[in-house]
Design a protein around this motif. Sequence first.
Motif, PDB file in Angstrom:
ATOM      1  N   LEU A 100      76.438  21.921  53.048  1.00 44.24           N
ATOM      2  CA  LEU A 100      76.823  23.571  52.610  1.00 44.24           C
ATOM      3  C   LEU A 100      75.239  23.752  51.772  1.00 44.24           C
ATOM      4  O   LEU A 100      75.138  22.794  51.154  1.00 44.24           O
ATOM      5  N   SER A 157      76.020  28.900  50.987  1.00 45.16           N
ATOM      6  CA  SER A 157      77.438  29.343  50.633  1.00 45.16           C
ATOM      7  C   SER A 157      77.915  28.551  49.687  1.00 45.16           C
ATOM      8  O   SER A 157      79.213  28.704  49.105  1.00 45.16           O
ATOM      9  N   SER A 158      77.260  27.452  49.148  1.00 47.06           N
ATOM     10  CA  SER A 158      77.731  26.529  48.000  1.00 47.06           C
ATOM     11  C   SER A 158      77.838  27.066  46.676  1.00 47.06           C
ATOM     12  O   SER A 158      76.949  27.739  46.284  1.00 47.06           O
ATOM     13  N   THR A 188      80.603  35.654  44.295  1.00 46.45           N
ATOM     14  CA  THR A 188      79.970  36.963  44.943  1.00 46.45           C
ATOM     15  C   THR A 188      80.880  37.953  44.803  1.00 46.45           C
ATOM     16  O   THR A 188      81.796  37.675  45.393  1.00 46.45           O
ATOM     17  N   LEU A 195      82.794  27.400  56.587  1.00 44.81           N
ATOM     18  CA  LEU A 195      81.778  27.608  55.763  1.00 44.81           C
ATOM     19  C   LEU A 195      80.310  27.705  56.302  1.00 44.81           C
ATOM     20  O   LEU A 195      79.455  28.360  56.241  1.00 44.81           O
ATOM     21  N   ALA A 246      79.387  30.790  58.285  1.00 45.05           N
ATOM     22  CA  ALA A 246      78.975  31.602  57.158  1.00 45.05           C
ATOM     23  C   ALA A 246      77.720  31.295  56.929  1.00 45.05           C
ATOM     24  O   ALA A 246      76.806  32.355  56.604  1.00 45.05           O
ATOM     25  N   GLU A 247      77.223  29.988  56.827  1.00 45.35           N
ATOM     26  CA  GLU A 247      75.896  29.923  56.553  1.00 45.35           C
ATOM     27  C   GLU A 247      74.889  30.552  57.616  1.00 45.35           C
ATOM     28  O   GLU A 247      73.653  30.981  57.299  1.00 45.35           O
ATOM     29  N   LEU A 275      74.454  34.077  56.392  1.00 45.19           N
ATOM     30  CA  LEU A 275      73.530  34.247  55.232  1.00 45.19           C
ATOM     31  C   LEU A 275      72.209  33.613  55.427  1.00 45.19           C
ATOM     32  O   LEU A 275      71.371  34.280  54.609  1.00 45.19           O
ATOM     33  N   LEU A 320      85.092  35.574  53.695  1.00 41.56           N
ATOM     34  CA  LEU A 320      85.852  34.673  54.574  1.00 41.56           C
ATOM     35  C   LEU A 320      87.503  35.197  54.564  1.00 41.56           C
ATOM     36  O   LEU A 320      87.741  36.035  53.844  1.00 41.56           O
ATOM     37  N   SER A 376      82.832  27.196  47.599  1.00 41.72           N
ATOM     38  CA  SER A 376      81.862  28.396  47.878  1.00 41.72           C
ATOM     39  C   SER A 376      82.127  29.604  46.919  1.00 41.72           C
ATOM     40  O   SER A 376      83.289  29.695  46.403  1.00 41.72           O
ATOM     41  N   LEU A 431      81.640  32.608  48.107  1.00 42.76           N
ATOM     42  CA  LEU A 431      82.206  33.670  48.634  1.00 42.76           C
ATOM     43  C   LEU A 431      83.681  34.211  48.579  1.00 42.76           C
ATOM     44  O   LEU A 431      84.577  33.446  48.443  1.00 42.76           O
TER      45      LEU A 431
END
Length: 352
Positions: free
Chosen positions: A69, A72-73, A81, A218, A221-222, A225, A234, A262, A264
């Motif tokens: 990650l 998102s990490s 966030t 995740l 999600a990257e 991002l 998420l 994460s 998020l």
Amino acid sequence: MIVAMDRFCGPDEIEHVEQVMAGTDVQAVRTVLEGRTHLITAERDRRALASRLRLLPGVTSVVEPPGNLRLSSRAHRAQDTVVKVSDVSFGGDPFVVVAGPCAVESRDQLAATARSVALGGAAVLRGGSYKPRTSPYSFQGLGSEGLGLLAEQRAATGLPVVTEVVDPADLTHVAEVADMVQIGTRNAQNYTLLREAGRAGKPVLLKRGMASTVEEWLLAAEYVLAEGNPDVVLCERGIRSFEPSTRFTLDLSAVVVAKRLSHLPVLVDPSHAAGQAELVRPLALAAAAVGADGVMVDVHPEPSTALCDAGQALTPAGFDELVTALDSLLAGMRRPLAGSLRPRGALVADRL
């Protein structure tokens, strides 16, 4: 490795850092996130390089996250966030209830549902205009007509709207109407769509793939991002397992793991996980108990007539009972409901 550049550094400084990295056979992806340029690589354990990069002009920090990650990490961003969708905040203390029909079927059906969930305590209206279905013969949604109906109900109720996009070709049109764009479970690893969603300029609700690990979720999600969009929420919606008593197996442990790994926000969709309306309330309460940032539930004025996932939809009365139960649980946890109209329902009754 994540190299964060100073907000006010010039292009020459950024290019110099890239050249230093390239000189050690490290290739970086450049992205701008929250006004700051980041150079991101898959490389790890280049400690000498990291030490050298930290000394270069314009470099603010060099982070070496464990595992695969990056943006998102927690290593990249320690604090949670908060994603703003209109005036609703995903993340932090408020618990967000997203509710509405699985699919937009007609003006009357959507209007009745939107009114009931707005007065019942929802902060965001959901409704599918484009519906990816397992069978090609099932109802696929109203398409652009459904988007127009969602826009009408946003004006009528004041609730922001989230709806799914299936085809990258429809993304621009969906983003013109939706306050938040949803990527569904069947497209959770559609990397072209994820990249395009990252460029669309709207918050993204990313459901977990029905067969995705937490890391794969995740990493999906990257993709968003990395295109410069920090606003990703998420959504755990159940995974496919050997257990046939529910539609999917709701993995509440994934909520805890995702929030540990994460920064998020994480929602839970108990409707699609259970596939049975009577299971939605206990699963939604369990989601709140493990620390989810909200739930997304299906509501329909007449579930038996629903054209999509009829068995899992709550009635308006059932939705009221759910929010009342959430109110009680969250009060004990000292968490408020986000954007709820319930305490001031009389103030919006004329508008609705």
